[in-house]
Design an enzyme around this catalytic site. Structure first.
Site: not given
Ligand code: ZN
Ligand code: ZN
Length: 805
Positions: A47, A86, A534, A570, A574, A607, A610
């Site tokens: 999610p 999430d 998490w 992740q 996750w 990376k 924004k």
């Protein structure tokens, strides 16, 4: 039926057209029903955090989550696309804090937890709309209408049930541990949060060399008389909590004569560094660190009292520790078990006191005297001045090192002793490792590399967060300290003596529920923490179906997943929490195949984010070049597990090379087919092709079908798209170019049939990659509902090895 006229190549307009058609014809629902009885092929949606507007890197993940399910659907499998959001956790709280101008937990509580959490809920809903529209426009068929929301009561109840399973298996406990702690967020960070990108940053801190005066007398009297330990630290503020000094027992130490004052004791290697190798310093003793162990000294600050004589007797002594090295500093390490993981471990072994005068918001409490109220790091300067005034400071120098920061708010973390609830994952480390062996990782080296190594060093999972917007920890405690772990709303209702079916399970409502302690009958209240968000997402296989309260069959039929796909970081997020929760509770890995995606980066390899302003806006790309253009670029330009620099000119290039070429072939076909009044299934439709070019291109088509199928089965989008792109190139530059006269004058129906078949099959192969363009071509060529309802093509037996180049 005429095929044309063919519109000019304009992906943006075409995609809008196709989206409208999907909606009006109910294509998604049609495909779902069509495949409902197929063998299941299970995808789990990791999610997205419904916080912040989705960016290009989110599209990057979503289109890979779309590619393989589309392929398997066309292969006849039933592929549920249940979405998920999430909803809980710090990111959402931080956003709302910013909105409201709140800066501390005290302010949140003054504002009101009920209203605060309502704001969190509203914020989540707002972003979910953004996410849903971006998902649709990307051509991604994840079902956002049927998504699970981790904030729903049903979801929370399932998570409670899972917590209760841990409790029943003795895998849940309350412990005291020094954890990396964000004083701004007021929460400890788990080890997988510490693995998030950007946590470790190069910073300069003051480092100090401080005298710890050795006490005269005792077994080491001759050595310690008139001498001070020289102790080094990069966190001067922790000196208020000093209780011991650690030496490496086998490291050589020296006592250096100081003509104008007390001598200094330090590691020999450090002495050379500090005083200069070969410099005229006068060594009056040289020996192993072990000889210093047991010596007593006077701590640099006595502001924080010991609790009783027992603690006082244990404090202020030299202890041996294996982790001490002479790489930095003086080779003698100051220990404050309240503020360091190594310190706490030695403290446990040695029975050292834990002195913690620091509040949850990272400020010194009143025990810290003149430093009370200061944020710990801000107190460094005053503490150093104080040491200097008292003649205890030998040297101060800036020290550049890698120091952890909060991955959410960028505040420097402190290591801080606090009470937390833990899942005993380390007790199941072998199970976790064994389950990992059953998983196929793409790329393969993740299994025993990044992920396997991570599992090998597994430590217990700190589950609790002292926050507001999260799944409440379902533990109630009475005055006598009996704990009751609640596993369902029905059980809670039972113990509370009233029907709580309509209770919002969030704070503060759940905090008001008082139950009768099953052990003693006294009132018991919920402990304040909420769960690590998490843990919510790791619980999704069961919780998305409200297992075991309902949806038991759906859960069992969809466990484990055939496919999950997320960013490579992740492995500590996750991918880990999903494996941990489900291995501990259900004894099995919840996924079979994992595709790891790397970062989107800018031209300098940084990376794309924004905040750096180096990121392309997905909506801009959709509105100017089209979603299929972006998708094709994502799939065909490199492996997804390598960092990717997305550029507009690269998207244009890959579009021109394959998608525009295909469109031109399609347009060519339509023009001549319409001129001739050619129809599919007409004259010569079933005849075996005899022309060498037809036989050759159909052989290439068969080979392409076989290779694209095999590579997509192996989760290799790059190999599949490369093969498909090569076929499109062959079709245009070899077949069409050399066959033109057959279309112009002779109107050879065999050529029309061959080209029609090539285009239809190419559209089918393209469908998982570029669902809009493929559908537009396919329905123009076949006059049927949608390519996504078509069966995946199989080789037609035209492979002609002798003719392939
Ligand atoms: Zn923080
Ligand atoms: Zn009790």
């Amino acid at each position: 039926m005429p095929f044309g006229p063919v519109a000019p190549f304009d992906l943006v307009a075409m995609e809008e057209r196709v989206l409208a058609r999907w909606r009006s014809d109910g294509v998604v629902e049609h495909v779902r029903r069509l495949r409902a009885d197929g063998e299941p092929w299970i995808f789990y949606e990791g999610p997205p955090t419904a916080n912040g507007r989705p960016g290009l890197h989110h599209v990057w993940a979503r289109v890979f989550k779309d590619l393989y399910p589309r392929f398997q659907t066309m292969r006849g499998r039933a592929v549920p696309r249940k979405g998920g959001w999430d909803c809980h956790g710090l990111p959402v709280e931080l956003e709302v804090e910013k909105e409201l101008g709140l800066t501390s937990k005290v302010q949140i509580e003054e504002y009101g937890v009920a209203e605060f959490n309502q704001r969190c809920r509203d914020s989540v809903s707002r972003y979910v709309e953004d996410w849903s529209s971006l998902t649709t426009r990307s051509g991604v068929w994840i079902d956002t209408a049927d998504a699970y929301w981790t904030l729903s009561n049903d979801y929370i109840e399932s998570v409670w049930w899972i917590v209760r399973q841990l409790w029943d298996k003795d895998l849940l406990y309350e412990g005291h541990r020094v954890s990396p702690y964000c004083p701004r967020c007021g929460t400890a960070l788990s080890s997988h949060e510490m693995g998030q990108p950007g946590v470790y940053q190069e910073v300069t801190d003051p480092s100090v060399y401080v005298r710890f005066p050795l006490r005269a007398g005792g077994p080491t009297a001759s050595l310690t008389e008139g001498a001070d330990l020289l102790v080094w630290t990069t966190t001067p503020w922790t000196l208020l909590s000093n209780v011991a000094a650690a030496v490496g027992p086998d490291i050589t130490h020296v006592r250096v004569n100081e003509p104008d004052g007390r001598d200094l004791v330090l590691a020999e290697a450090a002495a050379e560094r500090l005083f200069g190798a070969g410099a005229p310093y006068d060594v009056t003793w040289r020996g192993r660190g072990a000889e210093l162990v047991g010596a007593r000294y006077d701590r640099p600050f006595t502001l924080v009292d010991y609790r009783g004589g027992e603690e006082a007797a244990q404090g202020e002594r030299v202890v041996a520790a294996a982790f001490v090295s002479t790489d930095d500093g003086s080779g003698i390490v100051h220990l404050a078990p309240a503020f360091g993981e190594d310190d706490a471990a030695v403290g446990r072994d040695e029975g050292l006191p834990v002195l913690n005068p620091v509040d949850a918001d990272g400020r010194f409490d009143r025990r810290a005297g003149a430093f009370a109220g200061l944020r710990v790091k801000a107190a460094d300067a005053a503490i150093i001045d104080d040491l200097r005034d008292r003649g205890l400071l030998v040297r101060e120098q800036p020290y550049r090192h890698s120091y952890p920061h909060c991955w959410r708010c960028d505040t420097p973390l402190i290591y801080w002793a606090k009470t937390s609830w833990f899942a005993r994952t380390s007790a199941r480390r072998e199970d976790l490792l064994a389950q990992n062996q059953r998983v196929n990782w793409y790329p393969g080296h993740i299994k025993d590399g990044r992920f396997g190594k991570w599992l090998e060093t597994n430590v217990d999972w700190a589950l609790s967060r002292d926050r507001y917007w999260g799944t409440p920890l379902p533990v109630w405690r009475c005055e006598a300290g009996h704990d009751t772990c609640i596993g369902s709303v029905a059980e809670l209702s039972d113990l509370a003596g009233k029907d709580l079916a309509d209770l919002d399970l969030h704070r503060p409502w759940v905090d008001d529920v008082v139950i009768d302690c099953p052990a003693c009958g006294d009132p018991a209240r919920r402990l304040p923490p909420v769960l690590d968000t998490w843990f919510d997402s790791g619980s999704m296989p069961a919780a998305q179906h409200h297992h075991p309260f309902e949806g038991v069959e759906r859960f069992e039929a969809s466990f484990p997943a055939d496919f999950i796909c997320e960013a490579i970081d992740q492995t500590r997020g996750w991918f880990y929490t999903l494996l941990a929760v489900n291995t501990l509770v259900f004894g099995a890995t919840p996924y079979r195949n994992v595709v790891c995606l790397n970062l989107l980066v800018d031209g300098e390899g940084k990376k794309a984010s924004k905040s750096r302003g180096n990121v392309l806006d997905p909506w801009h790309i959709f509105d100017t070049m089209g979603a299929d253009a972006l998708r094709w670029n994502f799939f065909s330009v490199g492996q997804p597990w390598s960092p990717r620099h997305v550029r507009e000119d690269s998207i244009r290039d890959s579009t021109r090379a394959t998608l525009l070429t295909l469109w031109n072939v399609f347009s060519f076909f339509c023009t001549y087919a319409d001129l001739d009044g050619w129809e599919a299934g007409g004259e010569g439709a079933s005849a075996e092709p005899t022309h060498v070019l037809d036989r050759w291109v159909l052989g290439e088509l068969d080979a392409t079908v076989a290779e694209v199928t095999a590579t997509l089965e192996a989760f290799d989008a790059l190999a599949a798209s490369t093969r498909l792109g090569r076929f499109v190139d062959d079709l245009s530059n070899w077949y069409v170019r050399r066959s033109r006269p057959r279309f112009w004058k002779a109107s050879d129906p065999a050529a029309q049939h061959t080209l029609h078949r090539c285009l239809v099959v190419t559209a089918e192969l393209l469908a998982p990659f570029c669902p809009f363009l493929a559908d537009e071509l396919w329905i123009s060529l076949t006059d049927e509902l949608s390519v996504h309802a078509a069966d995946w093509p199989t080789p037609s037996g035209h492979a002609d090895a002798a003719l392939s180049r």
